[in-house]
Write an enzyme that holds these catalytic residues in place. Structure first.
Site, PDB file in Angstrom:
ATOM      1  CD  GLN A  98     -16.463  -1.059 -21.480  1.00 48.40           C
ATOM      2  OE1 GLN A  98     -15.122  -0.523 -20.987  1.00 48.40           O
ATOM      3  NE2 GLN A  98     -17.138  -1.077 -20.459  1.00 48.40           N
ATOM      4  CE  LYS A 113     -12.608   2.559 -21.712  1.00 47.88           C
ATOM      5  NZ  LYS A 113     -13.017   1.903 -20.718  1.00 47.88           N
ATOM      6  N   GLY A 128     -17.073   8.090 -18.678  1.00 49.05           N
ATOM      7  CA  GLY A 128     -15.935   8.573 -18.016  1.00 49.05           C
ATOM      8  C   GLY A 128     -14.978   7.100 -18.108  1.00 49.05           C
ATOM      9  CG  ASP A 129     -11.292   4.589 -18.607  1.00 47.54           C
ATOM     10  OD1 ASP A 129     -11.757   3.736 -18.415  1.00 47.54           O
ATOM     11  OD2 ASP A 129      -9.847   4.942 -18.968  1.00 47.54           O
ATOM     12  CB  THR A 186     -16.159   1.684 -10.871  1.00 50.94           C
ATOM     13  OG1 THR A 186     -16.651   2.494 -11.963  1.00 50.94           O
ATOM     14  CG2 THR A 186     -15.149   0.629 -11.622  1.00 50.94           C
ATOM     15  CB  SER A 217     -22.896   3.275 -17.258  1.00 52.99           C
ATOM     16  OG  SER A 217     -22.062   3.941 -16.890  1.00 52.99           O
TER      17      SER A 217
HETATM   18  P1  NDP Z   1      -8.823   8.638 -12.896  1.00 54.33           P
HETATM   19  O1  NDP Z   1      -8.397   9.650 -14.002  1.00 54.33           O
HETATM   20  O2  NDP Z   1     -10.007   9.211 -11.897  1.00 54.33           O
HETATM   21  O3  NDP Z   1      -7.691   8.146 -11.899  1.00 54.33           O
HETATM   22  C1  NDP Z   1      -6.582   7.505 -12.300  1.00 54.33           C
HETATM   23  C2  NDP Z   1      -5.767   6.931 -11.538  1.00 54.33           C
HETATM   24  O4  NDP Z   1      -4.701   6.220 -11.960  1.00 54.33           O
HETATM   25  C3  NDP Z   1      -4.925   8.380 -10.949  1.00 54.33           C
HETATM   26  O5  NDP Z   1      -4.481   8.191  -9.609  1.00 54.33           O
HETATM   27  C4  NDP Z   1      -3.551   8.323 -11.875  1.00 54.33           C
HETATM   28  O6  NDP Z   1      -2.440   8.850 -11.310  1.00 54.33           O
HETATM   29  C5  NDP Z   1      -3.599   6.915 -11.887  1.00 54.33           C
HETATM   30  N1  NDP Z   1      -2.735   6.499 -13.099  1.00 54.33           N
HETATM   31  C6  NDP Z   1      -3.207   6.804 -14.308  1.00 54.33           C
HETATM   32  N2  NDP Z   1      -2.249   6.229 -15.384  1.00 54.33           N
HETATM   33  C7  NDP Z   1      -1.324   5.785 -14.691  1.00 54.33           C
HETATM   34  C8  NDP Z   1      -0.244   5.434 -15.077  1.00 54.33           C
HETATM   35  N3  NDP Z   1      -0.121   5.152 -16.550  1.00 54.33           N
HETATM   36  N4  NDP Z   1       0.716   4.868 -14.175  1.00 54.33           N
HETATM   37  C9  NDP Z   1       0.493   5.053 -12.994  1.00 54.33           C
HETATM   38  N5  NDP Z   1      -0.604   5.417 -12.458  1.00 54.33           N
HETATM   39  C10 NDP Z   1      -1.674   6.010 -13.190  1.00 54.33           C
HETATM   40  O7  NDP Z   1      -9.364   7.183 -13.541  1.00 54.33           O
HETATM   41  P2  NDP Z   1     -10.293   6.216 -13.013  1.00 54.33           P
HETATM   42  O8  NDP Z   1     -10.335   5.892 -11.520  1.00 54.33           O
HETATM   43  O9  NDP Z   1     -11.595   6.200 -13.573  1.00 54.33           O
HETATM   44  O10 NDP Z   1      -9.938   4.780 -13.736  1.00 54.33           O
HETATM   45  C11 NDP Z   1      -8.673   3.943 -12.951  1.00 54.33           C
HETATM   46  C12 NDP Z   1      -8.706   2.497 -13.721  1.00 54.33           C
HETATM   47  O11 NDP Z   1      -9.957   2.101 -13.592  1.00 54.33           O
HETATM   48  C13 NDP Z   1      -8.426   2.851 -15.195  1.00 54.33           C
HETATM   49  O12 NDP Z   1      -7.775   1.476 -15.523  1.00 54.33           O
HETATM   50  C14 NDP Z   1      -9.896   2.647 -15.851  1.00 54.33           C
HETATM   51  O13 NDP Z   1      -9.780   2.175 -17.021  1.00 54.33           O
HETATM   52  C15 NDP Z   1     -10.619   1.715 -15.006  1.00 54.33           C
HETATM   53  N6  NDP Z   1     -11.806   1.732 -14.824  1.00 54.33           N
HETATM   54  C16 NDP Z   1     -12.735   3.052 -14.630  1.00 54.33           C
HETATM   55  C17 NDP Z   1     -14.121   2.873 -14.639  1.00 54.33           C
HETATM   56  C18 NDP Z   1     -14.878   4.107 -14.373  1.00 54.33           C
HETATM   57  O14 NDP Z   1     -15.987   3.907 -14.184  1.00 54.33           O
HETATM   58  N7  NDP Z   1     -14.142   5.298 -13.923  1.00 54.33           N
HETATM   59  C19 NDP Z   1     -14.767   1.596 -14.803  1.00 54.33           C
HETATM   60  C20 NDP Z   1     -14.106   0.532 -14.870  1.00 54.33           C
HETATM   61  C21 NDP Z   1     -12.738   0.554 -14.892  1.00 54.33           C
HETATM   62  P3  NDP Z   1      -2.289  10.347 -11.848  1.00 54.33           P
HETATM   63  O15 NDP Z   1      -3.065  11.231 -11.184  1.00 54.33           O
HETATM   64  O16 NDP Z   1      -0.664  10.504 -11.424  1.00 54.33           O
HETATM   65  O17 NDP Z   1      -2.002  10.111 -13.425  1.00 54.33           O
HETATM   66  O1  2IT Z   2     -13.882   0.664 -18.162  1.00 48.61           O
HETATM   67  C1  2IT Z   2     -14.850   0.606 -17.979  1.00 48.61           C
HETATM   68  O2  2IT Z   2     -15.943  -0.067 -17.676  1.00 48.61           O
HETATM   69  C2  2IT Z   2     -15.706   2.205 -17.835  1.00 48.61           C
HETATM   70  N1  2IT Z   2     -14.629   3.094 -18.031  1.00 48.61           N
HETATM   71  C3  2IT Z   2     -17.068   2.535 -17.627  1.00 48.61           C
HETATM   72  C4  2IT Z   2     -17.736   2.515 -18.740  1.00 48.61           C
HETATM   73  C5  2IT Z   2     -19.208   2.937 -18.801  1.00 48.61           C
HETATM   74  O3  2IT Z   2     -19.884   3.060 -19.860  1.00 48.61           O
HETATM   75  O4  2IT Z   2     -19.585   3.193 -17.603  1.00 48.61           O
END
Ligand code: NDP
Ligand code: 2IT
Length: 446
Positions: free
Chosen positions: A111, A126, A165-166, A209, A378
């Protein structure tokens, strides 16, 4: 031994049993080698690398809460305030049973450089917990979030540390967390981002994102290959917040999304996935991706999340989790003719896999550049909160697009200077590091 290797060895020794953190540090240090070795004595005397790989502050606490049966449950929780050189700590909260200190440290470390790339004044942090929101009632999620915030609130603030969120943390969780912060602190402010639109959230943060990932990918395709999303077959792993909005934007830009997944399996349809159905299934019903096939006869369900990388595609957008693409998956993707792999998830490719994409002249979008649109928006939410004003969807979306194109331009320029236009990994790490290291040195001992 060179300074870079010394520091990497120190990280492994001082942080045992944290393989994801080691991996994230190794990737960055390998990229930085050329910069550090050009001025090794100075960096070493300032212990700049030791400082940058060591969090400023790490908070570990327990979260007791009562489940629907009246049983008290206890979870482990973390907030790693990694680096505030360029602004308040900023980064998401992850709720997933796999969460431990090493995972939060890898995410916090990434990050720092990601936030630097956005061009906004935000530092790196984080947090999260091994609480599993899956299968919990709304009341249980609320009880957890309130207890979590009861401790976290004393360590954060709109000018100190701003979580978001994450994985496992979306609008519902941010609402419960923000409500509890306000009850304890009696302050309405930008202490969390990803807030609901009725209480200070920003339009387009939910989409940011995924949209940002596609803006980055489209620009990278244009510059590196004279190409775009038009008429491309796209696969998107995951079906959460990032995946859903990446799939929508990829479609809007002319691509066809043929596969998505969750941690259990993959849905595949050559005619294209029904995205409105997936969105409703995951965002509203909180269902499993497998349920899709019952109502879409032309689609197939493949058991196991990994099978998605076997599907022939032009563009792959990993949007689920870390290390979902290993070297064998990378080889399969390249063999099947992939032209772009851009990362919505954090560190979804192993270091070997990333290098394989670069060697094979695949348009590679490393996570800290390609998924920076979420945290950038954000940052825009924080800005609107400070002004006590709100921008329209179009205003935020246009700023996001500008930020993503600017990130690509900076990454590309450094990659070009380093002699390989496709080495966006080096480009992103060096470009992110430059601003953070300068800010650290200018502020003396931080
Ligand atoms: P969500 O919780 O909305 O969705 C996560 C998705 O990934 C689900 O479909 C989930 O499936 C799957 N998943 C999670 N863990 C695993 C695993 N161990 N193996 C396989 N599939 C998995 O999260 P986000 O969409 O917010 O985040 C997804 C990725 O993006 C993460 O790496 C996060 O760090 C990154 N990210 C998120 C941001 C944000 O703004 N939200 C910003 C930048 C990066 P299931 O439902 O089966 O667990
Ligand atoms: O991995 C990421 O950049 C996030 N989960 C979003 C972080 C944020 O502060 O919006």
């Amino acid at each position: 031994m060179s300074y870079v290797d010394e520091v990497y060895q120190m990280v492994v020794e001082k942080n045992p049993a944290q393989p994801e953190f080691h991996q994230a540090v190794k990737e960055v240090l390998e990229s930085l080698r050329v910069v550090i070795e050009a001025n090794e004595e100075k960096y070493k005397k300032d212990a700049l690398l030791e400082r940058i790989v060591t969090p400023e502050r790490q908070l570990l606490f327990r979260v007791p809460w009562v489940d629907d049966k009246g049983q008290v449950q206890v979870n482990n929780a973390y907030r790693v305030q990694f680096n505030s050189a360029i602004g308040p700590y900023k980064g998401g909260l992850r709720l997933h049973p796999s969460v431990n200190l090493g995972i939060i440290k890898f995410l916090g470390f990434e990050q720092i450089f990601k936030n630097s790339l956005t061009g906004l004044p935000i530092g790196g942090g984080k947090g999260g917990s091994d609480f599993d929101p899956k299968g919990k009632s709304d009341r249980e999620v609320m009880a957890f979030c309130q207890s979590f915030m009861t401790e976290l609130q004393r360590h954060i603030g709109a000018d100190t540390d701003v979580p978001a969120g994450d994985i496992g943390v979306g609008g519902r969780e941010i609402g419960y967390l923000y409500g509890q912060y306000k009850r304890i602190r009696n302050e309405s402010c930008g202490v969390l981002t990803g807030k609901g639109l009725t209480y200070g959230g920003s339009l387009a943060r939910k989409e940011a994102t995924g949209y940002g990932l596609c803006y980055f990918t489209n620009k990278a395709l244009e510059v590196l290959k004279g190409d775009s999303f038009k008429n491309k077959k796209v696969i998107v792993s995951g079906s959460g917040n990032v995946a859903i909005y990446a799939a929508y934007k990829a479609t809007e830009l002319g691509g066809l999304v043929i596969a998505m997944s969750d941690s259990n399996g993959v849905i595949y349809d050559e005619n294209g996935i029904d995205l409105d159905y997936v969105r409703e299934l995951k965002e509203v019903r909180r269902g499993r991706i497998k349920e899709y096939v019952a109502e879409h006869k032309s689609s197939k369900y493949l058991e196991g999340a990994k099978s998605i990388w076997q599907i022939k595609c032009d563009i792959a957008l990993p949007c689920a989790t870390q290390n979902e693409i290993d070297i064998n998956d990378a080889k399969q993707l390249v063999k099947n003719g992939v032209i772009a792999v851009c990362e919505g998830a954090n560190m979804p490719s192993s270091l070997e896999a990333s290098k394989y994409f670069i060697e094979n002249k695949v348009v590679y979008g490393p996570a800290k550049a390609a998924n920076a649109g979420g945290v950038a928006t954000s940052g825009l939410e924080m800005c609107q909160n400070s002004m006590r004003l709100g921008w329209t969807f179009e205003e935020v979306d246009n700023k996001l697009k500008g930020i993503m194109e600017n990130i690509f331009a900076n990454v590309y320029q450094v990659a070009h200077e380093c002699g390989n236009d496709f080495d966006t990994l080096k480009g992103a790490n060096i470009a992110g590091f430059k601003k953070v290291s300068q800010a650290m040195l200018e502020q003396g001992l931080i």
